[in-house]
Design an enzyme around this catalytic site. Structure first.
Site, PDB file in Angstrom:
ATOM      1  N   CYS A 128      -7.733  36.842  62.803  1.00 34.63           N
ATOM      2  CA  CYS A 128      -8.392  38.150  62.893  1.00 34.63           C
ATOM      3  C   CYS A 128      -8.913  38.606  61.519  1.00 34.63           C
ATOM      4  CB  CYS A 128      -7.444  39.162  63.516  1.00 34.63           C
ATOM      5  SG  CYS A 128      -8.321  40.592  64.163  1.00 34.63           S
ATOM      6  N   LEU A 129      -8.337  39.652  60.913  1.00 33.47           N
ATOM      7  CA  LEU A 129      -8.786  40.061  59.581  1.00 33.47           C
ATOM      8  C   LEU A 129      -8.662  38.861  58.643  1.00 33.47           C
ATOM      9  CD1 LEU A 129      -9.671  42.339  57.606  1.00 33.47           C
ATOM     10  CD2 LEU A 129      -7.248  42.747  57.161  1.00 33.47           C
ATOM     11  N   HIS A 177      -6.521  36.436  68.803  1.00 32.81           N
ATOM     12  CA  HIS A 177      -5.080  36.443  68.534  1.00 32.81           C
ATOM     13  C   HIS A 177      -4.328  35.373  69.310  1.00 32.81           C
ATOM     14  CE1 HIS A 177      -4.685  40.110  66.042  1.00 32.81           C
ATOM     15  NE2 HIS A 177      -5.841  40.426  66.623  1.00 32.81           N
ATOM     16  N   GLU A 223      -1.447  34.445  68.957  1.00 36.78           N
ATOM     17  CA  GLU A 223      -0.055  34.872  69.226  1.00 36.78           C
ATOM     18  C   GLU A 223      -0.040  35.801  70.441  1.00 36.78           C
ATOM     19  OE1 GLU A 223      -1.990  36.410  67.261  1.00 36.78           O
ATOM     20  OE2 GLU A 223      -1.585  38.563  67.339  1.00 36.78           O
ATOM     21  N   PHE A 264     -14.838  44.140  63.404  1.00 37.16           N
ATOM     22  CA  PHE A 264     -15.753  43.425  62.505  1.00 37.16           C
ATOM     23  C   PHE A 264     -15.787  41.964  62.896  1.00 37.16           C
ATOM     24  CE2 PHE A 264     -14.591  47.225  60.322  1.00 37.16           C
ATOM     25  CZ  PHE A 264     -15.749  47.611  59.653  1.00 37.16           C
ATOM     26  N   ASN A 297      -8.679  41.976  69.230  1.00 34.53           N
ATOM     27  CA  ASN A 297      -8.610  43.327  68.705  1.00 34.53           C
ATOM     28  C   ASN A 297      -9.313  43.373  67.354  1.00 34.53           C
ATOM     29  OD1 ASN A 297      -8.008  45.929  68.026  1.00 34.53           O
ATOM     30  ND2 ASN A 297      -5.956  45.412  67.263  1.00 34.53           N
TER      31      ASN A 297
END
Ligand SMILES: Nc1ncnc2c1ncn2[C@@H]1O[C@H](COP(=O)(O)OP(=O)(O)O)[C@@H](O)[C@H]1O
Ligand SMILES: Nc1ncnc2c1ncn2[C@@H]1O[C@H](COP(=O)(O)OP(=O)(O)O)[C@@H](O)[C@H]1O
Ligand SMILES: [Mg+2]
Ligand SMILES: [Mg+2]
Lengths: 370, 1112
Positions: free
Chosen positions: A258-259, A343, A345, A303, A300
């Site tokens: 993600c980020l 994600h 996970e 960006f 989620n």
């Protein structure tokens, strides 16, 4: 103000640090049915700024529930609005994009609140990761609660070739199986605990370090691998993290989520941009371009990495979102680095992408040998 | 990967007649599969014995066979069509079992037909409960402990070990037929015998009970690339132990955390992979211990199912349509999502509303049957409702059921009885739940007694709380806020009206005054994340409306609601055809219905779909929004008809026959007057409100008489009274259940016509012209409900003069009633007098059957007439008989036969009467009447014997004609045994016959012979009420051992002809497409050979045909 379309897992959403600074509207009308419990949190406290739902259950009905969702949020001072037409709200957000908002309980007149909201900064340009990151490093050793474990392997897509019998290769975990251990340093930019649990399940000794820990300090710990976590905010202003990643690429295997993925993208010379209303849910189809298989993923993020901006000489695009064809994953062609936007996970969400943790283990294994 | 190019022609096997556990959901899935495959360029060959289905419309498949679903006929079709592949997964358990049979008997291999969708191995693993359990254990999943048994002793031994209660489940049956729960040794001994009996492979599973656990279902799909998605999760409101088909179910699952839900999803993925279902949809059921979370796997259905139809309607994701594409090698990501257009099908639908499904039972039709809900499905239909909350969905579902009126508990109910009602689930348990809560029984106690999750019960409590506050105020005082809250909690205007005792119309107007009106939201698979392009709508009390109604000439079609006996798929067929026809004519078509099993509730059947209850309140809300040019109430059976007058009063423009004439036809008094005026004979009749009145009327008319309430369909609670006492009791009872005493709904008393031949007629009219569509001669005589008797088109034994009169009366009636659209008339012909039994100025049950026999889509034509088009512009193939037009028929006979659910209701006397009890129908086609009849019987599950022994026992009245039948049978090579009297009569006419004991005459008696398999067919015409007892046991034995049993001499003689005709007769099959090309002939010109077809009918008495058992 964003919306999440997942039918289950509101507790995980409440406590996901990536939601820092956001008001969340859950599209499923009945929230709170199963209360909250101690196992399903992604961090010790809720991070959402406020919750907007159609109906919020006072009663929790589930054998694991230890506290009602209402009480849980109340105890943590998270305001909740319910009994409104959330679908109308979602359709609006879909059309105009994520908005700034204010939730008030003290009867302040609307005009004032609107003014306040207008005064708020937009997500773009905000560096929030360091705000939610743990102030000091710590060791993590808790694995998944066994409730979910037994079938994870059998379920993660690809564990079983099409058509053949689906007997799971007893939770394929090189580390766990061979009793081998891998020293993993995980950057906490707002990390979800289920990532840590899965690393442990896969035989990793995990040390979580603050967002701004320098690459030097991390490399000094002689990690078998470095993990770059998910987290809130715009990746661009998190220059410290980009710097650190640049320094580590090639010197230790890196896995980003993600980020973490966005930061890897920036570190490899790419650009990121803001999506209209982002991806927040547990049903997004992602195609693994290497295997052609589709994963139903948990997402989620607001960006996104612009694949065009990445140097194709070094970087290979590995995953694609089939809804809007945005980038979902990449790997370095020669150096030990891969990352995904979604994600794996999945907490909440389907476990289809758990194989990426095995991939991380394999990467560390080969790198060790080399 | 693109679709397979190595196959071009694909065969699909339908699920046959509607039976309990296998209803029109398979018409929905089969129709979708046909369309889906054709749109990919494949040629589709469809086989189904059920003419009432959309899928058997000649334009749905390339080649359509309405033939018996048996191996020999299927082989004949395969030989004729040489398909490349067979898709076995869209025809329910029937289709799946037949596919297995064809594969194992080497037929598929012989003709090089590939199984697609599911491999033989996968099917066998999934269907064989023991193999399935092994697979589950192998992959680390828990299943209830169990053993498969094939004989009683070992079964008992195992059960005693396991400890009671135990669950018993026969292998290879659907809807749990023959299954049960035994609470002790004694019960078990009895139950296991039945179970082994019910299983086609004489095998049953004995299983650890997890009664009272939470029950869940997942609807999943997989493609050959091993992409796996969950379409929908379903949570049963009712606990384990109540069949999912008999449970109220809710989507999505409400009381699972993500961790628990994902565990279930993982398990489902592992199972479908382990079982090896490579492509398509599957249904997987789970049980969860509410105390510990222990999860067990219950079963898997490797095919589309009732639940997958529900899931498709609940999410907007068309499982069957996609499954068909996956079966030919496409992958989920290659198929676009129709609703969002932009996104692919490789995703998991997410919803922002709640769906509730509620079953519909009809125990009242099967007096003496056990109404306890168990592991065997007993409901005949279901409704689905969509709301933004569980409360709203549940309430909409409750009012979608008919009768929708709130149920009153019997005055005196002790708490003890209340507890029992909660503990032992029955069809009325929802009402008992409300009753208990209203009386202040604690949630804990209710949950403890019912094992229903507290989350659901809490919602019921909230509804009652809101009702209380409403009751506290009044029509005038009620605030906008409270009104809105009450509507948001699901209350209907009718309920609110009851609370305030005012008219529901005043509640509606008050509500509108307060500005409390529903909005419509869309079902879009994605919780509004993407724009939706399909107006699939449901009403709710929220702020934003998304209906996006357009200004275009549009017609609203009202559907028929939940399947019921007497009002089933035939009416859905008509509604769909109205939609198809009017779409073709450029109208915007709007469907309103609440039955998730149907084709009409498929979002691409009409332009706009409102998934709503068919009550005045809900329909008016749709009309307010849509403002249509016209509303069609003629096609949905009694349900929309009952709304017609009120709708009209509220300004709706009902097109087609005026509601006033519909009303006139229903109102026996006024209709009687009309018949007299038209000089059309009718049975002497009267109406009565009070018992005395009824008795007087009956003696005036003369016994026997037929008594019934007005305004019912399917001959509900209709009885033939041979004495006045029966009449009196009937009216008293009726008064108790509230059907009498209402001057608008009196009791009807008719002279009962004995020895009469019944005839059904369907006709089309446009206000000027009348066209007779079909004159169907019943095989059984009047007294056996038209829906329960076999009939043949064209008629085989009606005299030309009688036919002439029938045509004449029909046209006279159509004109007098100003019929625009369809009209159905039932006649009884007694000694050449033609009596009118009833007229229904609407689509009838026989419309699909006649349409398929004649090749003219009657419902489509009717819909066009309703929009003002004329018969003469539609140039239909007719023949004129002195001035009266009648549709030309082809040179073949089409026989329709009913199918009954008696094997689901033990202890019920299967004897037939004027109250309809069949759930479905089949059609047999041949140029020879006998063959057509035999095929229909076979399709209905009655295999007429080619050799062996026939038992005969006929009434004195029939003795004089019995020898015709006997001789036919003997020439066909069968032996005859008979009871003393019958035997004597037959010997007198020189027929060789052996006599046998009646039940009370000594052993071995006839029942012994049946049980020991010595009898191949029974002909037993009842000897009047006295000796019924003796005969009941014979008929029950026949049902239980599934031996054809015929109980009218007319049917017997038809059967005898059938048997003779079938001798050395190859299975001849022909497609509808070919049949309809055959030369047309006048209905009247019957091959003279047939004019002696049926002997004069024998007495009906309390009607007496023993029905074929459900072929499942
Ligand atoms: N072991 C069990 N204990 C208690 N109830 C059971 C058990 N197994 C099945 N049931 C109940 O019986 C019903 C029918 O069983 P199922 O296996 O689904 O057969 P079917 O093929 O008829 O659907 C289920 O819906 C469930 O409610
Ligand atoms: N007067 C009568 N004499 C003999 N049989 C009758 C008479 N009236 C009705 N029946 C029998 O009862 C059946 C049901 O009656 P009908 O009026 O058709 O009710 P429904 O509206 O349920 O079709 C008919 O199909 C016919 O067999
Ligand atoms: Mg089942
Ligand atoms: Mg009738």
């Amino acid at each position: 103000m964003v919306f999440n379309t997942s039918l289950t897992g509101y507790q995980e959403v409440f406590t996901d640090p990536s939601y820092c600074g956001q008001i969340v509207c859950l599209t499923y009308p009945h929230i709170g049915n199963v209360g909250t419990n101690l196992d399903d949190e992604e961090s010790p406290k809720p991070y959402i700024e406020a919750l907007v739902v159609r109906e919020f259950s006072a009663l929790s009905s589930n054998w694991r529930s230890s506290e009602s969702a209402q009480h849980f949020l109340e105890r943590n001072n998270v305001p909740v609005i319910w009994d409104i037409d959330t679908r109308a709200l979602v359709r609006h957000l879909r059309d105009v994009g994520a908005l700034r908002g204010v939730v008030s309980t003290d009867g302040t007149p609307a005009e004032k609140l609107i003014a306040e909201a207008r005064a708020l900064p937009t997500m773009t340009g905000q560096e929030l990761a360091s705000r939610v990151s743990s102030p000091k490093s710590y060791h993590w050793d808790r694995g998944s609660i066994d409730l979910a474990a037994p079938f994870a392997a059998a379920a993660s897509a690809g564990a079983v070739p099409a058509g053949t019998s689906g007997v799971p290769h007893s939770a394929h975990r090189p580390g766990a199986a061979s009793g081998k251990r891998y020293r993993v340093v995980a950057y906490d930019l707002g990390i979800k605990q289920n990532i840590l649990r899965l690393l442990v399940d896969h035989g990793c000794d995990v040390t979580v370090v603050p967002a701004k820990t320098s690459a030097e300090d991390v490399l000094a710990m002689k990690p078998d691998g470095v993990f770059i976590s998910n987290g809130p905010g715009d990746p661009e202003p998190a220059t410290y993290a980009v710097e650190n990643i640049r320094k580590m690429v090639g010197r230790a295997p890196i896995f980003g989520i993600c980020l973490g993925h966005q930061l890897c993208g920036l570190a490899l010379g790419g650009k990121t941009f803001k999506l209209k209303f982002g991806h927040h849910g547990a049903n997004h189809p992602v195609k693994n371009l290497l295997t052609e298989k589709i994963e139903i993923t948990s997402q989620n993020h607001g960006f996104c990495v612009d694949p065009e901006s990445l140097p194709s000489s070094d970087v290979e695009i590995t995953h694609l979102n089939l809804n809007d064809h945005t980038n979902e994953g990449m790997r370095h062609r020669s150096l030990p680095l891969f990352s995904v936007q979604y994600h794996p996970e999945a907490s909440p969400g389907p476990h289809d992408a758990r194989y990426l943790f095995d991939q991380f283990i394999d990467l560390m294994e080969t790198h060790k040998r080399a | 990967m693109p679709k397979r190019t190595d196959i071009h022609k694909i065969m699909i096997i339908g699920s046959g007649p509607i039976i309990i556990g296998q209803a029109c959901e398979f018409d929905y899935s089969g129709t979708q599969a046909c369309k889906s495959l054709r749109s990919e360029g494949y040629e589709v060959v469809l086989v189904n014995s059920n003419p009432a289905t959309i899928m058997t419309d000649p334009e749905i498949a390339n080649r359509t066979y309405i033939e018996p679903l048996s191996k020999i006929y299927l082989e004949a079709i395969i030989a004729a069509e040489r398909p490349d592949a067979l898709l076995p997964t869209v025809g329910g358990q029937t289709g799946l079992n037949l596919a297995v049979e064809l594969a194992e008997s080497g037929i598929l291999e012989k003709y090089g037909v590939k199984l697609i969708g599911a491999s033989l191995d996968a099917i066998k693993v999934a269907e064989d409960r023991l193999l399935f359990k092994d697979v589950c254990r192998k992959i680390g999943l828990e299943v209830p402990a169990s053993a498969v048994v094939t004989e009683i002793q070992e079964a008992v031994r195992f059960a005693d070990e396991l400890g009671y209660p135990v669950v018993i489940r026969p292998s290879f049956t659907l809807g749990g037929t023959g299954g049960s729960i035994a609470y002790n040794h004694e019960e078990f001994v009895d139950a296991i015998a039945r179970a082994l009996d019910a299983s086609p492979v004489h095998q049953a599973l004995i299983e650890e009970s997890v009664i009272g656990w939470k029950e869940y279902e997942l609807e999943v799909m997989r493609d050959w690339r091993d992409n796996f998605v969950v379409i929908c999760s379903i949570e049963n409101f009712d606990p384990m132990g109540i069949h999912t088909g008999d449970s109220i179910t809710v989507a999505p699952a409400q009381t699972l955390t993500d961790k628990e839900y994902q565990r279930m999803r993982d398990a489902a993925a592992a199972i479908i992979r382990a079982v090896g279902v490579e492509t398509g949809g599957s249904n997987i059921q789970f049980g969860i211990d509410p105390a510990t979370g222990r999860m067990v796997v219950i079963e898997m259905n490797p095919r589309v199912s009732r639940s997958s139809a529900l899931a498709s309607k609940a999410t907007g994701f068309p499982i069957a349509k996609i499954a068909a594409k996956l079966a030919v090698g496409m992958t989920l990501d290659e198929i676009p999502n129709d609703i969002t257009k932009k996104t692919p099908c490789s995703f998991e639908p997410t919803i922002d509303y709640v769906v509730a499904k509620i079953p519909k039972w009809q125990f009242e039709k099967f007096p003496g049957s056990d109404t306890t809900l168990t592991t065997q499905m007993k409901s005949v239909g279901e409704v689905m409702a969509i709301g933004r909350t569980f409360q709203e969905a549940l309430c909409k579902g409750i009012r979608a059921l008919e009768p929708s009126s709130a149920w009153r508990p019997p005055a005196e109910v002790t708490t003890a009885l209340l507890r029992e009602k909660l503990h032992v689930p029955g069809p009325d348990r929802l009402h008992w739940l409300f009753e208990a809560l209203e009386r202040g029984m604690s949630r804990d106690e209710v949950c403890d007694l019912t094992k229903i999750d507290p989350w659901f019960i809490a919602h019921l409590e909230e509804m009652l709380a809101v009702d209380k506050r409403m009751a506290g105020t009044s029509l005038r005082q009620c605030s906008r806020e409270l009104m809105l809250e009450s509507k948001r909690s699901g209350a209907s205007d009718e309920e609110i009206a009851k609370l305030w005792d005012v008219k529901s119309s005043s509640v509606r107007s008050r509500r509108q005054e307060l500005g409390v009106t529903p909005v419509f939201k869309r079902v879009d698979t994605c919780a509004a994340e993407f724009e939706s392009f399909t107006p699939y709508l449901y009403s709710t009390y929220e702020e934003e409306d998304e209906s996006g109604a357009v200004e275009r000439p549009k017609i609203v079609i009202l559907g028929s609601g939940p399947n019921r006996i007497g009002q089933g798929i035939e009416f859905d067929y008509c509604c769909c055809h109205a939609a198809f026809a009017l779409k073709e004519d450029g109208y915007e078509t709007v469907m309103v219905n609440c039955n998730p099993e149907t084709v009409s509730t498929d979002y691409d059947t009409s332009d706009r779909l409102y998934f709503e209850p068919l009550t005045l309140e809900d329909v008016l809300a749709v009309l307010d929004r849509e403002k249509p040019q016209g509303v069609i109430v003629q096609f949905g059976g009694q349900t929309p008809l009952n709304l017609a007058i009120e709708l009209k009063r509220n300004g709706a423009k009902i097109i087609g026959t005026d509601p006033e004439s519909i009303d006139l036809a229903e109102d026996r008094r006024r209709f009687g007057a009309l018949l007299t005026e038209l000089q059309i004979p009718q049975p002497r009749n009267a109406t009565a409100l009070a018992p005395e009145e009824a008795v007087a009327a009956a003696s005036e008319i003369g016994l026997p008489v037929l008594v019934r309430p007005s305004y019912v369909l399917g001959g509900r609670s209709m009885v033939i009274a041979y004495d006045l006492k029966t009449v009196q009791e009937y009216v008293i009872q009726a008064a108790q259940i509230g059907t009498a005493g209402d001057p608008k709904r009196p009791i009807l008393i008719d002279q009962f016509l004995e020895d009469a031949t019944e005839v059904d007629v369907d006709a089309l009219a446009d206000g000027e012209d009348v066209l007779i569509a079909g004159i169907m001669e019943h095989i059984e005589e009047a007294g056996i409900h038209s829906g329960d008797s076999s009939c043949v088109l064209p008629s085989v034994s009606l005299r030309p003069s009688v036919l002439e009169r029938i045509r004449e009366y029909t046209s006279r009636l159509a004109k007098a009633l100003h019929v625009v659209g369809l009209m159905n008339v039932q006649y009884a012909i007694q000694r050449d007098t033609v009596y009118v039994l009833e007229v229904n100025p609407r689509a009838s049950r026989t419309i699909p059957y006649v349409s398929k026999a004649t090749g003219v889509p009657l419902a489509k034509v009717a819909a066009r007439l309703m929009t003002g088009r004329k018969l003469r512009e539609l140039n239909l193939p007719f023949i004129e008989h002195d001035g009266i037009k009648e549709l030309a028929v082809h040179d073949f006979y089409a026989v329709k036969s009913p199918v009954f659910p008696f094997n689901k209701f033990r202890g019920v006397d299967p004897v037939l009467g004027p109250e309809m009890r069949s759930t479905g129908e089949v059609m047999g086609i041949s140029s020879d009447f006998g063959v057509a009849f035999a095929k229909a019987q076979l399709a209905a599950g009655q295999r007429l014997p080619q050799k062996g022994i026939v038992f005969m026992s006929v009434s004195d009245h029939d003795k004089k004609n019995a020898h015709h039948v006997a001789r036919d049978l003997v020439t066909a090579g069968l032996k005859i045994v008979a009871t003393r009297g019958t035997a004597a009569a037959l010997r007198r006419s020189g027929i060789e016959v052996e006599s046998v004991y009646k039940v009370n005459e000594g052993r071995p008696n006839i029942v012994d012979l049946i049980k020991t398999g010595k009898i191949d067919m029974l002909i037993n015409t009842p000897l009047g009420r006295e000796s019924f007892y003796d005969e009941k046991s014979i008929r029950r034995a026949a049902i239980r051992y599934n031996i054809p049993c015929i109980t009218t001499l007319s049917a017997a003689s038809a059967a005898a002809r059938g048997i003779r005709a079938m001798l050395g007769h190859e299975a001849d099959v022909s497609s509808l497409q070919d049949l309809h090309l055959r030369k047309s002939t006048a209905a009247v010109s019957i091959p003279s050979a047939d004019s002696d077809a049926l002997p004069s009918a024998s007495p009906a008495r309390a009607g007496a045909a023993v029905p074929p058992a459900d072929p499942a």
